[in-house]
Design a protein around this motif. Structure first.
Motif: not given
Length: 133
Positions: A17, A21, A41, A44-45, A54-56, A65, A67
């Motif tokens: 991630v 990002v 972000k 990606i989420a 969850d990305v943070d 993650l 994706v």
């Protein structure tokens, strides 16, 4: 994007991630997007089917993650072409709601939330509990 790890499935991959990002934000920044890190972000989420928090968390923990990379790349290209983020992801927050939006639909703005709150406060101050529209 760089440093992705392939998984079974058409274009479903593990994305580290933090590097994802950074990479996407750099591309969006070059395209002139005002909020490249935030937009990266959120995209990606969406592609991972998770919440922004969850990305943070994944960034903080150095996690990856799963994706949908073709979807993520398509969304990133659309955002780099300056398509509104809300149209790309198909929804936008408004007060306590998450509204569906798309082309031809106005995107809720923070200023509109203020106007709605002022109207609600005005009604409450006059003890109008069931206004007629």
């Amino acid at each position: 994007m760089s440093a992705v790890h392939e998984s079974p499935g058409a274009g479903i991959m593990r994305l580290p991630v933090a590097s994802g990002v950074r990479s996407m934000a750099a591309m969006l920044r070059r395209a002139g997007v005002d909020t490249p890190e935030h937009d990266a972000k959120l995209l990606i989420a969406e592609a991972a089917g998770v919440a922004l928090r969850d990305v943070d968390k994944a960034m903080l923990m150095g996690d990856s993650l799963t994706v949908d990379m073709p979807r993520l790349n398509d969304m990133a290209s659309r955002r780099a072409a300056r398509e509104p983020l809300q149209y790309i992801v198909g929804h936008a927050p408004f007060r306590f709601l998450d509204l569906a939006v798309g082309p031809g639909v106005f995107i809720p703005r923070p200023e509109t939330e203020l106007v709605v709150q002022e109207g609600l406060d005005w009604l409450a101050s006059r003890h109008i509990d069931a206004p007629r529209v």
